[in-house]
Design an enzyme around this catalytic site. Structure first.
Site, PDB file in Angstrom:
ATOM      1  N   LYS A 113       1.016  -1.519  -0.151  1.00 13.96           N
ATOM      2  CA  LYS A 113      -0.007  -0.382   0.032  1.00 13.96           C
ATOM      3  C   LYS A 113       0.916   1.689  -0.039  1.00 13.96           C
ATOM      4  CE  LYS A 113      -4.256  -1.835   0.652  1.00 13.96           C
ATOM      5  NZ  LYS A 113      -4.758  -2.010  -1.056  1.00 13.96           N
ATOM      6  N   LYS A 196      -5.003 -14.102 -11.417  1.00 13.41           N
ATOM      7  CA  LYS A 196      -6.247 -14.748 -10.953  1.00 13.41           C
ATOM      8  C   LYS A 196      -7.329 -13.429 -10.905  1.00 13.41           C
ATOM      9  CE  LYS A 196      -6.637 -12.104  -6.593  1.00 13.41           C
ATOM     10  NZ  LYS A 196      -7.365 -12.300  -5.533  1.00 13.41           N
ATOM     11  N   LYS A 199     -11.333  -8.206  -9.164  1.00 17.60           N
ATOM     12  CA  LYS A 199     -12.322  -7.218  -9.525  1.00 17.60           C
ATOM     13  C   LYS A 199     -11.661  -5.659  -9.997  1.00 17.60           C
ATOM     14  CE  LYS A 199     -12.643  -5.778  -4.479  1.00 17.60           C
ATOM     15  NZ  LYS A 199     -12.315  -7.345  -4.396  1.00 17.60           N
TER      16      LYS A 199
HETATM   17  P1  ADP Z   1     -10.359  -9.474  -5.272  1.00 19.04           P
HETATM   18  O1  ADP Z   1      -8.741  -9.866  -5.892  1.00 19.04           O
HETATM   19  O2  ADP Z   1     -11.081  -9.232  -6.448  1.00 19.04           O
HETATM   20  O3  ADP Z   1      -9.811  -7.721  -4.668  1.00 19.04           O
HETATM   21  P2  ADP Z   1     -10.803  -9.717  -2.561  1.00 19.04           P
HETATM   22  O4  ADP Z   1      -8.652  -9.675  -2.542  1.00 19.04           O
HETATM   23  O5  ADP Z   1     -11.436  -8.495  -2.122  1.00 19.04           O
HETATM   24  O6  ADP Z   1     -11.162  -9.803  -4.120  1.00 19.04           O
HETATM   25  O7  ADP Z   1     -10.464 -11.144  -2.192  1.00 19.04           O
HETATM   26  C1  ADP Z   1     -12.109 -11.687  -1.188  1.00 19.04           C
HETATM   27  C2  ADP Z   1     -11.508 -12.986  -0.631  1.00 19.04           C
HETATM   28  O8  ADP Z   1     -11.977 -13.861  -2.420  1.00 19.04           O
HETATM   29  C3  ADP Z   1     -10.896 -13.138  -0.269  1.00 19.04           C
HETATM   30  O9  ADP Z   1     -11.339 -14.632   0.826  1.00 19.04           O
HETATM   31  C4  ADP Z   1      -9.517 -14.048  -1.119  1.00 19.04           C
HETATM   32  O10 ADP Z   1      -8.937 -15.200  -0.396  1.00 19.04           O
HETATM   33  C5  ADP Z   1     -11.072 -14.287  -2.235  1.00 19.04           C
HETATM   34  N1  ADP Z   1     -10.575 -14.218  -3.690  1.00 19.04           N
HETATM   35  C6  ADP Z   1     -10.476 -13.215  -4.872  1.00 19.04           C
HETATM   36  N2  ADP Z   1     -10.423 -13.250  -6.064  1.00 19.04           N
HETATM   37  C7  ADP Z   1     -10.268 -15.004  -6.055  1.00 19.04           C
HETATM   38  C8  ADP Z   1      -9.916 -15.715  -7.251  1.00 19.04           C
HETATM   39  N3  ADP Z   1      -9.328 -15.703  -8.224  1.00 19.04           N
HETATM   40  N4  ADP Z   1     -10.132 -17.104  -6.727  1.00 19.04           N
HETATM   41  C9  ADP Z   1     -10.241 -17.981  -5.451  1.00 19.04           C
HETATM   42  N5  ADP Z   1     -10.658 -16.978  -4.473  1.00 19.04           N
HETATM   43  C10 ADP Z   1     -10.322 -15.962  -4.919  1.00 19.04           C
END
Ligand code: ADP
Ligand code: TRP
Length: 333
Positions: A113, A196, A199
């Site tokens: 960050k 992966k 968002k």
């Molecule tokens: P993003 O990467 O979209 O910002 P977050 O960091 O808000 O997602 O993740 C929220 C939850 O969803 C966490 O527990 C994370 O491990 C899971 N998660 C996010 N993206 C994936 C993915 N592509 N595959 C599996 N789990 C995921």
């Protein structure tokens, strides 16, 4: 025997996608039957990025809507807003004394960050792991279902808890552990084959739970493939493996088997495969999307559920705080 306690939260940062569903929410839904579950929207955590008030309110409600639509049942678990539990900031203040500057500065997400937002390195960002610890221990939870990216935070919470227990000569808080259903750690791939699904990537690489069927079809048909295998039983290139991985999430075993066979005998047609995947995805997401629409139209019900969840969370949190005040020598009058 009483059930073990589990806590998990999610920052209200945007729409929820397929990765969030398979990596997080689906586990919560499974856990609510086996554990005494507290699931919350981490709205205080979001404040580190200074969101606009309406945006924060809207996104927080949406997370609750999606969680309910995915199957969290307010009769089985507590679903609440972090900011509805005033005991959390109080215990956060106390636990800030258990965390040292050096270790907070070394934490990977903090360092990331600092690089990403050098003009907003606020103290809340630095003590993010302390607040996260308190979210967990306010209910004396031991099991924390989180993805790999959150493991370091959970490790830190163990350190803070150990320090507290040692300092006061008590075994009051259990040391929290990251938890997942051991069968498989899911990683939902991005639709462009680069890492992966997330968002923070372009919209067309990500399937949102509320996407319309035609949007889902369009996004999946755009998944990159190649000209097909040249030799029987060849290894799958990553982009092709990704299509199979997506199928694994939503398609029937026989469907997957059919495409495995056609892959292995070199007759596979990726267009057909993606079309099938798109239909299975639409079918899979339909009930969730309908439930999201239904709940979104009934805000009052959602806020009622959050209100009840808040009461449950406060009841458990106030007992913990009462004990902690006693342990550390702060008298309540
Ligand atoms: P993003 O990467 O979209 O910002 P977050 O960091 O808000 O997602 O993740 C929220 C939850 O969803 C966490 O527990 C994370 O491990 C899971 N998660 C996010 N993206 C994936 C993915 N592509 N595959 C599996 N789990 C995921
Ligand atoms: N830090 C978590 C994330 O970014 C969200 C979170 C806040 C959390 N408090 C928590 C997760 C407590 C589990 C337990 O995804």
């Amino acid at each position: 025997m009483s059930k073990q306690i589990t806590v998990s939260g999610v920052r209200p940062t945007g729409k929820q996608h397929l990765g969030n569903y398979f990596g997080a929410v689906k586990n919560f839904v499974r856990m609510q039957d086996l554990f005494n579950g507290y699931f919350f929207v981490a709205d205080y955590h979001s404040l580190t990025t200074h969101p606009n008030a309406n945006d924060l309110r809207e996104k927080s409600k949406n997370i609750a809507v999606v969680y309910l639509a995915c199957g969290l049942d307010p009769d089985k678990c507590a679903l609440y807003l972090q900011s509805d539990v005033p005991q959390i900031p109080e215990l956060y203040l106390i636990f800030n004394m258990m965390a040292y500057l050096g270790e907070l500065e070394r934490e990977a997400t903090f360092k990331e960050k600092v690089r990403e937002q050098p003009n907003n390195v606020n103290a809340g960002l630095l003590t993010y792991p302390v607040l996260m610890t308190v979210d967990i221990i306010i209910h004396k939870a031991a099991k924390v279902p989180v993805g790999k990216d959150q493991q370091q935070h959970v490790e830190m919470s163990r350190d803070f808890v150990r320090r507290f227990n040692n300092l006061y000569g008590v075994q009051y808080f259990p040391e929290p552990e990251a938890f997942s259903f051991a069968d498989k750690l899911v990683n939902v791939p991005s639709l462009d084959g680069e890492g992966k699904m997330s968002k923070s990537k372009p919209d067309h690489t990500c399937i949102y739970l509320e996407d319309e069927p035609d949007v889902i079809r369009k996004k999946l048909m755009r998944m990159v493939t190649d000209s097909g295998p040249k030799e029987p039983n060849s290894a799958k290139p990553l982009i092709i493996q990704n299509v199979f991985d997506m199928m694994e999430l939503v398609s029937a075993k026989e469907t997957i088997q059919h495409f495995e066979e056609t892959y292995n005998n070199c007759t596979i047609r990726y267009g057909d495969m993606k079309k099938q995947l798109a239909e299975d995805m639409v079918t899979f997401l339909m009930p969730i999307r309908e439930k999201i629409a239904e709940l979104s139209a009934n805000e009052k019900k959602v806020y009622e559920i959050l209100g009840d969840g808040g009461s449950k969370a406060r009841a458990s949190a106030s007992q913990t705080l009462k004990d902690v005040r006693e342990i550390i020598g702060i008298k309540s009058f």
